[in-house]
Design a protein around this motif. Structure first.
Motif, PDB file in Angstrom:
ATOM      1  N   THR A 184       0.299  -1.686   0.001  1.00 39.31           N
ATOM      2  CA  THR A 184      -0.155  -0.008  -0.255  1.00 39.31           C
ATOM      3  C   THR A 184       0.855   1.256   0.008  1.00 39.31           C
ATOM      4  OG1 THR A 184      -1.838  -0.797   1.267  1.00 39.31           O
ATOM      5  CG2 THR A 184      -1.576   1.204   1.553  1.00 39.31           C
ATOM      6  N   ARG A 185       1.777   1.434   1.240  1.00 40.19           N
ATOM      7  CA  ARG A 185       2.530   2.408   1.084  1.00 40.19           C
ATOM      8  C   ARG A 185       3.094   2.298  -0.771  1.00 40.19           C
ATOM      9  NH1 ARG A 185       3.475   2.072   6.900  1.00 40.19           N
ATOM     10  NH2 ARG A 185       4.608  -0.237   6.893  1.00 40.19           N
ATOM     11  N   GLU A 186       3.720   1.974  -0.851  1.00 38.95           N
ATOM     12  CA  GLU A 186       4.803   1.244  -2.400  1.00 38.95           C
ATOM     13  C   GLU A 186       4.227   2.663  -2.948  1.00 38.95           C
ATOM     14  OE1 GLU A 186       8.123   1.331  -2.554  1.00 38.95           O
ATOM     15  OE2 GLU A 186       7.719   2.402  -3.935  1.00 38.95           O
ATOM     16  N   ARG A 187       2.437   1.676  -2.917  1.00 41.44           N
ATOM     17  CA  ARG A 187       1.622   2.165  -4.033  1.00 41.44           C
ATOM     18  C   ARG A 187       0.940   3.546  -4.631  1.00 41.44           C
ATOM     19  NH1 ARG A 187      -1.153  -2.639  -7.537  1.00 41.44           N
ATOM     20  NH2 ARG A 187       0.033  -3.786  -8.052  1.00 41.44           N
ATOM     21  N   THR A 188       0.000   3.679  -3.020  1.00 40.91           N
ATOM     22  CA  THR A 188       0.394   5.399  -2.776  1.00 40.91           C
ATOM     23  C   THR A 188       1.300   6.569  -3.081  1.00 40.91           C
ATOM     24  OG1 THR A 188       0.021   4.795  -0.750  1.00 40.91           O
ATOM     25  CG2 THR A 188      -2.089   4.904  -1.455  1.00 40.91           C
ATOM     26  N   LYS A 189       2.261   5.781  -2.778  1.00 35.79           N
ATOM     27  CA  LYS A 189       4.190   7.367  -2.902  1.00 35.79           C
ATOM     28  C   LYS A 189       3.947   7.061  -4.196  1.00 35.79           C
ATOM     29  CE  LYS A 189       7.565   5.596  -0.517  1.00 35.79           C
ATOM     30  NZ  LYS A 189       8.491   4.775  -0.719  1.00 35.79           N
ATOM     31  N   ARG A 190       3.197   6.042  -5.615  1.00 37.93           N
ATOM     32  CA  ARG A 190       3.477   6.668  -6.626  1.00 37.93           C
ATOM     33  C   ARG A 190       2.219   7.100  -7.091  1.00 37.93           C
ATOM     34  NH1 ARG A 190       7.388   1.602  -9.000  1.00 37.93           N
ATOM     35  NH2 ARG A 190       8.355   1.380  -7.485  1.00 37.93           N
TER      36      ARG A 190
ATOM     37  N   ARG B 294      -2.409   9.594   3.721  1.00 39.21           N
ATOM     38  CA  ARG B 294      -2.905  10.928   3.886  1.00 39.21           C
ATOM     39  C   ARG B 294      -2.924  12.095   4.499  1.00 39.21           C
ATOM     40  NH1 ARG B 294      -6.591  10.167  -1.203  1.00 39.21           N
ATOM     41  NH2 ARG B 294      -5.046   8.962  -1.459  1.00 39.21           N
ATOM     42  N   ASP B 295      -3.805  11.674   5.563  1.00 40.66           N
ATOM     43  CA  ASP B 295      -3.837  12.402   7.152  1.00 40.66           C
ATOM     44  C   ASP B 295      -2.089  13.060   7.337  1.00 40.66           C
ATOM     45  OD1 ASP B 295      -6.240  12.202   6.637  1.00 40.66           O
ATOM     46  OD2 ASP B 295      -6.456  10.849   8.342  1.00 40.66           O
ATOM     47  N   LYS B 296      -1.336  11.683   7.641  1.00 38.07           N
ATOM     48  CA  LYS B 296      -0.054  12.568   7.989  1.00 38.07           C
ATOM     49  C   LYS B 296       0.309  12.931   7.014  1.00 38.07           C
ATOM     50  CE  LYS B 296       1.584   7.829   9.253  1.00 38.07           C
ATOM     51  NZ  LYS B 296       2.243   6.941   9.218  1.00 38.07           N
ATOM     52  N   THR B 297       0.572  13.265   6.040  1.00 36.97           N
ATOM     53  CA  THR B 297       0.887  14.355   4.608  1.00 36.97           C
ATOM     54  C   THR B 297       0.020  15.080   4.725  1.00 36.97           C
ATOM     55  OG1 THR B 297       1.102  11.850   3.576  1.00 36.97           O
ATOM     56  CG2 THR B 297       1.734  14.466   2.354  1.00 36.97           C
TER      57      THR B 297
ATOM     58  N   GLN C  13       1.713  18.719   6.322  1.00 41.18           N
ATOM     59  CA  GLN C  13       2.197  20.252   5.757  1.00 41.18           C
ATOM     60  C   GLN C  13       1.352  21.460   6.299  1.00 41.18           C
ATOM     61  OE1 GLN C  13      -0.402  18.248   1.716  1.00 41.18           O
ATOM     62  NE2 GLN C  13       2.017  18.413   0.774  1.00 41.18           N
ATOM     63  N   GLN C  14       0.829  20.621   6.915  1.00 37.07           N
ATOM     64  CA  GLN C  14      -0.264  22.089   7.531  1.00 37.07           C
ATOM     65  C   GLN C  14       0.522  22.965   8.164  1.00 37.07           C
ATOM     66  OE1 GLN C  14      -3.555  20.664   9.559  1.00 37.07           O
ATOM     67  NE2 GLN C  14      -4.790  21.785   8.099  1.00 37.07           N
ATOM     68  N   GLU C  15       1.641  21.710   9.134  1.00 32.66           N
ATOM     69  CA  GLU C  15       3.045  22.391   9.736  1.00 32.66           C
ATOM     70  C   GLU C  15       3.443  23.185   9.021  1.00 32.66           C
ATOM     71  OE1 GLU C  15       4.119  19.127  12.168  1.00 32.66           O
ATOM     72  OE2 GLU C  15       2.056  18.969  13.158  1.00 32.66           O
ATOM     73  N   GLU C  16       4.229  22.571   7.588  1.00 32.91           N
ATOM     74  CA  GLU C  16       4.898  23.584   6.745  1.00 32.91           C
ATOM     75  C   GLU C  16       4.387  24.907   7.181  1.00 32.91           C
ATOM     76  OE1 GLU C  16       7.381  19.623   4.992  1.00 32.91           O
ATOM     77  OE2 GLU C  16       6.248  20.975   4.471  1.00 32.91           O
TER      78      GLU C  16
END
Lengths: 289, 105, 110
Positions: free
Chosen positions: A83-89, A149-152, A156-159
């Motif tokens: 999942t991680r590999e695929r969503t990353k792409r 996605r939530d983590k991302t 991003q919000q913090e940045e």
């Protein structure tokens, strides 16, 4: 009995099922050749298949495919990797779920042709159990996708927050907070927080809040500025608000905003000159006049 | 809230809000019971503070800044509401008051 | 007491009755020591609610009445933010970033 049938099929017909799983994926348009090479896709599919097969084998004895049982831990781990590999792409959440679900139909097909079951009871039980398992697995993938996605989004919000409210050290004991754009209450909070911690970190006695880049000042923004200035004073430093354009001055008066004892200056330059004077600092030009 | 990785300011806000509410419960409600519940998934701490005091007659008035029925500053309830991320008061005159508030980490 | 300036450092674990007791003692101490100024250090306090905030304002009020200008120092950022949100800006209380600043200002004003 039903789990044994599934186990036998998964074990004996690995090649055939893998191929069928692949073609169901292809039919549903889930093979993303733009994102994966065929070999990669094949390796991922095999990895999941083998983990699933192992879990089914472990469940033969109880004859129950319990999605919460420990024997699926390996598969969940494998799935998390894929999942991680695929969503990353760039594979979408729906595609990920459909990818898992695509194994159902080839297996059902094989069950139908191999199980000799006159009243269909065993068959229905097998289909039931397998469906429940695969559904729970696909739900797990969905959850994984969403939490990634939530983590991302959170990062991003913090940045964005940090980028949007920098605190600049202008001189010994003088910091500036240049504000740009719109100031909603969440950003205003962040600005206040950064400003106040800068007083401690940079040992600042004077904080210049420059609002030259702020588009509009409504009552709420004005309130935030006043509160920030009040908090700065509580910490023993002083706030100067600079960059109040004629238009903003006009609206502030019209809104009846009471800036009270807060020092305001028309430009950052004036505010800095003021700060120098207060801290007894002289800046001398060496160029002969 | 430490376990949820909360920033100092979020902790301070919530603890101060709870302090206001608990003090209200002690002074006006004759003692209060506090229940703390930590919800990991939403990174939120919920706090219930109940007393069996006289209750609040006029909620809007009690929540407005500057109003006090006793000798306080009259900023407690309204202030706590501003500090918390979620805030709810249930009060029945003669029976008691329950305040529920939440803070996100 | 340093140079006729009285230092009051509030402890992290101070409770309500201690702080009320402090309020009672302050006036007497100022008088007995002939203090010309007071510095209240609250850097140890992580939480200041309206009750404690009010006491601090009153401590400063006592100082002013007894002709001993009072400075509040060491307020933490999170505490300052929270107090402002509670509507307690303590307008009548003088503030300084740290003890040294407060002492310098007290000496200058004499």
């Amino acid at each position: 009995m039903p789990v044994r049938y599934i186990h036998v099929i998964l074990d004996n017909e690995r090649e055939l099922l893998l191929k069928a799983w692949g073609s169901t994926q292809a039919e549903e348009g889930l093979i993303r050749r733009d994102l994966f090479t065929e070999r990669e896709a094949r390796t991922q599919t095999e990895m999941l298949y083998d983990a699933l097969s192992k879990g089914v084998k472990a469940s033969v004895e109880t004859d129950l495919l319990d999605p919460d049982a420990e024997c699926w831990d390996d598969m969940r781990a494998a799935l998390a990797d894929v999942t991680r590999e695929r969503t990353k792409r760039g594979v979408s959440t729906a595609e990920m779920a459909a990818f898992v679900l695509a194994l159902k139909y080839p297996l059902f097909e094989r069950l139908r042709t191999t199980v000799d079951d006159s009243n269909g009871k065993v068959l229905i039980d097998a289909v039931n159990q397998f469906t429940r398992l695969i559904d729970s697995v696909s739900l797990y993938t969905t959850e994984l996708c969403i939490s990634e996605r939530d983590k991302t989004i959170r990062r991003q919000q913090e940045e964005m927050m940090e980028l949007a409210s920098p605190v600049v050290e202008l001189w010994d004991r003088i910091v500036a907070v240049p504000l740009v754009g719109t100031l909603d209450s969440m950003r205003a909070q962040e600005v206040m927080e950064n400003t106040l911690s800068a007083i401690v970190d940079k040992k600042a006695d004077i904080v210049i809040i420059d609002i030259t880049g702020v588009l509009t000042v409504d009552t709420q923004v004005a309130q935030h500025l006043i509160r920030t200035a009040a908090a700065v004073r509580l910490m023993g430093a002083e706030a100067i608000i600079s960059g109040i354009s004629p238009r903003i001055a006009q609206t502030m008066v019209q809104l009846g905003v009471d800036t009270g004892e807060i020092r305001t200056r028309s430009s950052l330059r004036m505010a800095l000159a003021d700060a120098f004077r207060q801290l007894d600092t002289d800046v001398i030009s060496r160029i002969a006049k | 809230m430490d376990a949820l990785g909360a920033k100092v300011i979020r902790k301070t806000r919530l603890v101060t809000a709870v302090s206001e509410i608990f003090r209200n419960g002690l002074i006006y409600g004759g003692g209060a019971l506090v229940l703390i519940h930590c919800h990991n998934a939403t990174r939120t701490v919920w706090i219930d503070c109940c007393d069996d005091g006289p209750g609040i007659e006029d909620m809007a008035l009690a929540l407005s800044d500057g109003y006090t029925s006793g000798s306080g500053l009259g900023r407690g309830l309204g202030g706590a509401k501003r500090l918390a991320d979620a805030f709810e008061v249930l009060s029945e005159p003669g029976i008691g008051t329950q305040v529920r508030l939440a803070g996100r980490a | 007491m340093v140079d006729e300036i009285m230092l009051v450092a509030i402890d992290e674990n101070i409770n309500d009755s201690d702080i009320v007791a402090l309020q009672d003692r302050l006036a007497e101490e100022v008088h007995a020591n002939n203090a010309q100024g007071i510095v209240i250090d609250i850097s140890a306090l992580e939480i200041v609610d309206t009750f404690v905030g009010r006491i601090i304002a009153q401590l400063a009020g006592i100082g002013v009445l007894m002709d001993a200008p009072t400075y509040l120092v060491g307020m933490r950022p999170a505490v300052a933010m929270t107090l402002v949100e509670l509507g307690m800006t303590l307008p009548a209380v003088k503030t300084a970033r740290n003890l040294q600043h407060a002492v310098t200002r007290l000496r200058a004003s004499r």
